[in-house]
Design a protein around this motif. Structure first.
Motif, short mmCIF file in Angstrom:
data_model
loop_
_atom_site.label_atom_id
_atom_site.label_comp_id
_atom_site.label_asym_id
_atom_site.label_seq_id
_atom_site.Cartn_x
_atom_site.Cartn_y
_atom_site.Cartn_z
N HIS A 96 61.59 36.76 43.31
CA HIS A 96 61.68 36.34 41.91
C HIS A 96 61.49 37.55 41.01
CE1 HIS A 96 61.33 32.27 43.41
NE2 HIS A 96 60.25 32.64 44.08
N ALA A 97 62.06 37.48 39.82
CA ALA A 97 61.81 38.54 38.85
C ALA A 97 60.33 38.52 38.46
CB ALA A 97 62.68 38.36 37.61
N VAL A 98 59.87 37.33 38.15
CA VAL A 98 58.46 37.15 37.81
C VAL A 98 57.94 35.95 38.58
CG1 VAL A 98 56.78 36.66 35.97
CG2 VAL A 98 58.83 38.03 35.46
N GLU A 99 56.78 36.12 39.20
CA GLU A 99 56.20 35.01 39.95
C GLU A 99 54.73 34.91 39.59
OE1 GLU A 99 56.64 35.61 44.10
OE2 GLU A 99 56.00 33.59 44.62
N VAL A 100 54.40 33.81 38.90
CA VAL A 100 53.03 33.61 38.41
C VAL A 100 52.44 32.45 39.16
CG1 VAL A 100 51.67 32.90 36.41
CG2 VAL A 100 53.55 34.53 36.11
N GLU A 101 51.20 32.63 39.68
CA GLU A 101 50.63 31.58 40.51
C GLU A 101 49.17 31.35 40.15
OE1 GLU A 101 52.08 32.21 44.61
OE2 GLU A 101 50.45 30.84 45.16
N GLY A 102 48.87 30.15 39.75
CA GLY A 102 47.48 29.78 39.47
C GLY A 102 46.81 30.66 38.45
N LEU A 103 47.58 31.06 37.45
CA LEU A 103 47.08 32.06 36.50
C LEU A 103 46.04 31.46 35.56
CD1 LEU A 103 47.72 35.05 35.94
CD2 LEU A 103 49.15 34.26 34.06
N THR A 104 44.85 32.06 35.57
CA THR A 104 43.77 31.60 34.71
C THR A 104 43.24 32.78 33.90
OG1 THR A 104 43.15 29.87 36.27
CG2 THR A 104 41.45 30.56 34.71
N ARG A 105 43.00 32.52 32.63
CA ARG A 105 42.41 33.58 31.79
C ARG A 105 41.30 32.95 30.97
NH1 ARG A 105 40.03 37.53 30.02
NH2 ARG A 105 41.00 39.30 28.96
N GLU A 106 40.12 33.49 31.14
CA GLU A 106 38.97 32.99 30.39
C GLU A 106 38.39 34.09 29.53
OE1 GLU A 106 37.27 30.10 33.98
OE2 GLU A 106 35.96 31.55 33.00
N TYR A 107 37.88 33.74 28.39
CA TYR A 107 37.09 34.67 27.61
C TYR A 107 35.70 34.10 27.54
CZ TYR A 107 41.37 36.95 25.98
OH TYR A 107 42.55 37.61 25.92
N ILE A 108 34.72 34.96 27.54
CA ILE A 108 33.35 34.48 27.35
C ILE A 108 33.05 34.62 25.86
CG2 ILE A 108 30.93 34.72 28.01
CD1 ILE A 108 32.71 34.03 30.38
N PRO B 145 32.27 30.01 28.42
CA PRO B 145 33.62 30.42 28.78
C PRO B 145 34.68 29.67 27.96
CG PRO B 145 32.67 29.06 30.52
CD PRO B 145 31.63 29.18 29.46
N LEU B 146 35.64 30.42 27.46
CA LEU B 146 36.76 29.82 26.72
C LEU B 146 37.98 29.98 27.61
CD1 LEU B 146 38.08 28.78 24.00
CD2 LEU B 146 38.45 31.20 23.49
N VAL B 147 38.50 28.87 28.11
CA VAL B 147 39.63 28.94 29.03
C VAL B 147 40.93 28.93 28.22
CG1 VAL B 147 40.72 27.95 31.07
CG2 VAL B 147 38.25 27.73 30.74
N VAL B 148 41.67 30.01 28.30
CA VAL B 148 42.90 30.14 27.52
C VAL B 148 44.12 29.76 28.36
CG1 VAL B 148 44.36 31.76 26.27
CG2 VAL B 148 41.88 31.90 26.05
N ASP C 149 47.15 42.92 29.88
CA ASP C 149 45.92 42.15 30.04
C ASP C 149 45.83 41.78 31.52
OD1 ASP C 149 43.61 40.78 29.42
OD2 ASP C 149 44.61 39.11 28.38
N ARG C 150 44.63 41.52 31.98
CA ARG C 150 44.48 41.12 33.38
C ARG C 150 43.92 39.70 33.45
NH1 ARG C 150 44.92 45.28 37.29
NH2 ARG C 150 44.83 47.39 36.43
N PRO C 151 44.39 38.92 34.40
CA PRO C 151 43.94 37.53 34.50
C PRO C 151 42.53 37.43 35.09
CG PRO C 151 45.43 38.03 36.30
CD PRO C 151 45.38 39.26 35.45
N THR C 152 41.87 36.30 34.82
CA THR C 152 40.58 36.03 35.44
C THR C 152 40.80 35.60 36.89
OG1 THR C 152 39.92 35.21 33.27
CG2 THR C 152 38.39 34.81 35.08
N ALA C 153 41.85 34.83 37.11
CA ALA C 153 42.20 34.42 38.47
C ALA C 153 43.70 34.20 38.54
CB ALA C 153 41.47 33.12 38.83
N GLY C 154 44.21 34.12 39.77
CA GLY C 154 45.63 33.92 39.96
C GLY C 154 46.35 35.23 40.14
N THR C 155 47.62 35.15 40.52
CA THR C 155 48.38 36.37 40.77
C THR C 155 49.64 36.42 39.93
OG1 THR C 155 49.53 35.28 42.59
CG2 THR C 155 47.62 36.63 43.18
N VAL C 156 50.05 37.64 39.64
CA VAL C 156 51.33 37.88 38.98
C VAL C 156 52.09 38.85 39.86
CG1 VAL C 156 52.50 38.74 36.92
CG2 VAL C 156 50.26 37.64 36.71
N ARG C 157 53.28 38.46 40.29
CA ARG C 157 54.11 39.40 41.06
C ARG C 157 55.36 39.69 40.26
NH1 ARG C 157 52.58 36.17 45.26
NH2 ARG C 157 51.06 37.16 46.65
#
Ligand SMILES: Nc1ncnc2c1ncn2[C@@H]1O[C@H](COP(=O)(O)OP(=O)(O)OP(=O)(O)O)[C@@H](O)[C@H]1O
Ligand SMILES: [Mg+2]
Lengths: 435, 231
Positions: free
Chosen positions: B3-15, B20-23, B58-66
């Motif tokens: 895939h050009a972009v493959e996003v999986e389980g992407l989570t981003r939180e700010y404290i 925690p603020l889940v975005v 930016d970097r995710p809190t969890a999940g992967t970006v390929r």
């Protein structure tokens, strides 16, 4: 990415903060100037210590001045034959040379040429003991003979009545004077008694002829410019009473350089003013040491303040350009590249300041050299002969110039490290959101 | 194929204030090469956050970006900068041109960090500016350009390093609709040249006019994926 490629970024950044740049560099200018002057003084001193030794007189010679005021308003001790004998008795004294200034000789002429001479009367036997070397000829033996210092044959100019009054007289070519006869204009002013009986008594003017029997080899500055006649001739010319004769100047020769200090102290304790190459150098050294210390401290402080100024300016300009840093990161600048841009900027501020400081210090060094030369000339030339010798106490060799600019750039670079690292580590998103 | 972009389980939180603020909460999504994907959703739903993570800002809190198979999480900051430099181009609502530099200098910037020679930089920057119809304004500063022209310059900058993916965060948000459509036309041209596009917008009409797929995010989660009007 090479630094050259970054230069347009750096330059365009600097261009928009001209005033701030100028103010920030000013500290570096001052700091660099002070440090360069300090170092150039150190270099100049080292180079000159031996050279100036010759200029100030032989290392073993002590000049004793007569006619000084004694302590507490008492009349000063007089330099007479008795004193000359006492000096001769001091331990480590090898020879004593009294001299008296022949003030009655106004000028001497040779053909169309004229020179104003310092003429001194000296006992020729003592003079010989002092080991002055003759370039040619011999010492005077009677009061019709004269010995010339090394530079006198080149010190003649065209007689002023050959030219317009008051105009500068062109220098004559070097003259071959050995064996030639010089005509001296001798002016004798009325004695006190003559003046009392006739206040309008005129000064007597007469011409005296002297044969040049010898020319001295170059030695110290003062000797080079002096003409010597026998003591008898001097007493006669000055119309003095032989029994009451006192000397302007007595040179005492110590048996070694190491005993100069001791002998000089003994003579000073007898109430005379003295100077010697050693004592002048000691004075100069301590003055220079103070100047160096002051310059060094000033330079260090200025450099420190300048560094803080650069840090401050960089911090401010980085803050103002936070968003740009975000943009640069978004288009692919790495932390290292951002750091390099700002380090380059800081280094250039330092370098500009360093270049300015170098220019200032070069000008300052030139001025200081003139000043010190004048000072030395006035100290050594008791009879008004001014040395044309150029002694540079401040020297800025090429390596020092390069070092100064590199050092200033280095200071800038160091001062820029903290802000540059902060800029590099900015979070790109935070930076992009910055207003 | 990758895939050009493959996003999986992407989570981003700010404290925020200890809480925690889940975005973004577990966003999974694939984009194929040459696809145009629009992201819609209410303000604060996490659209920009998603784009920034995909773009390596930016970097995710969890999940992967390929990206073309390569995991961004495995890249250090240096490597991520190279990724931004070579593989993605950004467009912003506020253009983000450097105000003290001319359009040409702005466009040269990515090439500069990529180490291109001055001659090559100039030549490619001018070509990119010409391709977005700004050939006659290359030596103008951003303040001397209209909003549409500024966004064109930004587009030239985004494509000058020939990236495979262009990420556009509300690229028409500051423009009137006519200028916005011109920009969209240029984005279609980018896409025709083979680039994958990920665009956020609030404007459904715009999304429908360009997107192969429209993804709606609400409160950090994908609510729906629809085929766009063009496919
Ligand atoms: N650095 C941050 N610290 C804390 N919260 C943040 C930060 N950045 C973003 N947020 C929050 O994350 C949420 C999502 O922001 P984001 O910019 O992704 O929304 P968006 O969908 O792009 O909104 P808009 O349509 O208004 O652009 C918002 O609630 C925002 O306040
Ligand atoms: Mg947004």
């Amino acid at each position: 990415m090479r630094f050259r490629d970054l230069s347009f970024l750096v330059v365009s950044n600097l261009r928009r903060m001209k005033l701030r740049l100028a103010l920030t560099s000013l500290g570096v200018v001052i700091g660099t100037a002070a440090i360069v002057l300090m170092l150039s003084l150190g270099i100049g001193l080292q180079a000159n210590m031996t050279a100036s030794l010759g200029d100030l007189g032989a290392a073993t010679h002590i000049n004793v001045m007569g006619g000084g005021m004694g302590p507490m308003g008492t009349e000063g001790v007089v330099l007479n034959d008795e004193m000359v004998e006492q000096f001769g008795a001091i331990e480590h004294v090898e020879a004593v040379l009294p001299s008296t200034y022949v003030f009655s000789i106004q000028d001497v002429r040779y053909r169309r040429y004229q020179a104003y001479l310092n003429t001194m009367g000296v006992p020729m036997d003592a003079f010989e003991k002092f080991g002055y070397e003759l370039e040619e000829g011999r010492l005077p033996r009677n009061n019709k003979e004269i010995l010339l210092g090394a530079v006198i044959p080149t010190s003649f100019s065209f007689a002023s009545d050959d030219l317009f009054m008051g105009g500068t007289t062109p220098t004559a070519p070097e003259l071959d004077l050995l064996g030639k006869r010089l005509t001296a204009k001798v002016v004798t002013y009325p004695t006190e008694d003559e003046y009392k009986s006739d206040p309008n008594a005129p000064a007597k003017e007469e011409k005296r002829k002297f044969t040049v029997v010898g020319i001295l080899a170059p030695s110290d500055m003062q000797t080079d410019q002096t003409a010597y006649v026998t003591m008898d001739a001097a007493i006669d010319l000055n119309d003095l009473d032989k029994r009451k004769v006192s000397y302007e100047n007595v040179i005492v020769k110590a048996d070694s350089v190491n005993s100069v200090a001791e002998v000089e102290q003994t003579i000073m304790d007898m109430g005379f003013y003295t100077f010697s190459a050693r004592s002048i150098q000691d004075q100069l050294k301590s003055v220079f040491l103070i100047i160096q210390g002051v310059l060094g401290a000033l330079g260090a402080i200025a450099m420190l303040v300048a560094a803080l100024g650069i840090t401050n300016t960089m911090t401010m300009s980085i803050y103002e350009r936070t968003r740009e840093i975000g943009i640069m990161k978004a288009v692919g600048a790495s932390n290292r590249q951002i750091k390099r841009v700002f380090l380059g900027e800081a280094a250039i501020i330092g370098m500009l300041g360093g270049t300015g400081g170098l220019l200032f210090s070069a000008a300052g060094a030139a001025l200081a050299n003139l000043f010190v030369q004048a000072l030395i000339a006035s100290q050594t030339a008791t009879t008004g002969g001014v040395s044309t010798e150029t002694t540079s106490f401040f020297q800025i060799p090429v390596w020092l110039a390069i070092f100064a600019i590199a050092f200033a750039a280095g200071v800038g670079l160091l001062a820029g490290v903290l802000p540059a690292v902060r800029a590099a580590n900015l979070d790109p998103l935070t930076a992009l959101r910055h207003e | 194929m990758t895939h050009a972009v493959e996003v999986e389980g992407l989570t981003r939180e700010y404290i925020m204030g200890g809480e925690p603020l889940v975005v973004l909460r577990g966003v999974t999504l694939s984009i194929e090469p040459g696809e145009i994907v629009c992201v819609m959703g209410p303000s604060g739903s996490g659209k920009s956050t998603l784009l920034n993570i995909v773009g390596g800002l930016d970097r995710p809190t969890a999940g992967t970006v390929r990206i073309e198979g390569a995991d961004l999480a495995e890249m250090d900051d240096e490597r991520l900068a190279i990724y931004r430099r070579k593989q993605v181009g950004f467009l912003f609502q506020s253009f983000n041109l450097i105000p003290t530099m001319t359009a040409r200098r702005n466009v040269e910037l990515p090439l500069l960090f990529a180490g291109a020679s001055p001659a090559e930089r100039t030549q490619r920057a001018v070509a990119a500016l010409e391709s977005v119809g700004l050939g006659h304004r290359i030596d103008h500063k951003p303040t001397e350009l209209s909003g549409g022209e500024q966004q064109r310059a930004a587009m030239a900058r985004a494509i000058v390093n020939e990236p495979a993916i262009v990420l556009a965060d509300e690229p028409t948000g500051n423009l009137d609709s006519r200028t916005g459509h011109e920009i969209l036309g240029l984005m279609r041209e980018m896409n025709d040249a083979g680039r994958t596009l990920l665009i956020t917008t609030h404007d459904r009409a715009i999304a429908e006019s360009v997107a192969d797929r429209i993804i709606t995010i609400v409160d950090g989660s994908i609510e729906s994926i629809e085929q766009g009007g063009t496919s």
